[in-house]
Enzyme design. Structure first.
Site, PDB file in Angstrom:
ATOM      1  N   ASP A   6       0.801  -1.223   0.000  1.00 48.66           N
ATOM      2  CA  ASP A   6       0.000   0.000   0.000  1.00 48.66           C
ATOM      3  C   ASP A   6       0.831   1.269   0.000  1.00 48.66           C
ATOM      4  OD1 ASP A   6       0.954   0.065   2.599  1.00 48.66           O
ATOM      5  OD2 ASP A   6      -0.996  -0.310   3.546  1.00 48.66           O
ATOM      6  N   ASP A  50       0.759 -10.838   6.665  1.00 48.94           N
ATOM      7  CA  ASP A  50       0.378 -10.159   5.431  1.00 48.94           C
ATOM      8  C   ASP A  50       1.674  -9.690   4.773  1.00 48.94           C
ATOM      9  OD1 ASP A  50      -1.387  -9.244   3.539  1.00 48.94           O
ATOM     10  OD2 ASP A  50      -2.036  -7.484   4.659  1.00 48.94           O
TER      11      ASP A  50
END
Length: 231
Positions: A43, A150
């Site tokens: 991100d 993640d």
């Protein structure tokens, strides 16, 4: 090890129940802390472990200015929100992409454990069975469950936040969750992060959220040299 262990138990105690046999086969091998799932994201946001107050010992994780290379002040604000002093906004550093050394995979990840801790992951799914990854946790997330890593992979999906569009001016990273779907789409990403995207389709064999056994280990210099943080 699973099958040898099961065979020994059956021979010693004459266990014949299929249910009990399957239970033995699904527990982690001796020496592992447990089982975990993995997902992927990128991100571009400042990692939460880059805030000094979030790191119990040692220096905070490096975060970078918009170019992805020059270091930003530790307390400068996050491009994805959050206060802080002047000098920002901060982004994830480009060198915190995944890489490989020989047969070992290395990556940074988000997980709800102590900042900057490192873990050995042994993949149990078919695509990567027997492969090992060493990961350092440099981020956290409210959407992460227990025993969940993640993995930061460019083109792996923005997830909740989007720091990539303001960093690069545009972002053609595929689906919001999951990211690009082919190696060819890696060419749509900014040149600085294409290497990590291609790594997913080559070294990581395009594995889709594989399961792992995990255990905490001492952090290797290969990761600490890039993050600047050791738990």
């Amino acid at each position: 090890m699973y099958y040898i262990l099961s065979h020994q138990i059956i021979m010693k105690y004459h266990i014949t129940s299929v249910v009990l046999i399957l239970a033995v086969l699904t527990v982690p091998s001796f020496g592992w802390d447990g089982n975990a799932k993995t997902t992927r994201y990128w991100d571009c946001c400042k990692p939460s472990c880059a805030w000094p107050d979030n790191v119990p010992t040692g220096g905070a994780v490096n975060s970078c200015l918009k170019d992805g290379y020059n270091l930003a002040p530790p307390n400068a604000r996050n491009i994805c929100g959050g206060g802080g002093g002047p000098g920002g906004p901060n982004f994830v550093c480009t060198n915190q992409q995944p890489f490989s050394i020989g047969d070992i995979l290395y990556a940074f990840s988000a997980s709800n454990v102590e900042c900057c801790t490192c873990y050995e992951l042994q993949f149990t799914d078919t695509a990567l069975a027997g492969k090992t990854m060493i990961t350092q946790v440099i981020n956290k997330g409210g959407d992460l469950g227990q025993n969940h890593f993640d993995i930061q992979i460019p083109g792996g999906g923005l997830g909740i936040f989007d720091g990539c569009t303001p960093q690069y001016g545009s972002w053609s990273g595929g689906e919001r969750y999951g990211g690009v779907s082919s190696a060819a789409q890696c060419n749509n990403l900014p040149e600085q992060v294409r290497g990590g995207c291609f790594w997913r389709f080559n070294d990581f064999r395009n594995a889709d959220n594989p399961n792992v056994n995990f255990r905490r280990i001492n952090c290797p210099s290969a990761l600490v040299d890039r993050s600047n943080c050791r738990a």
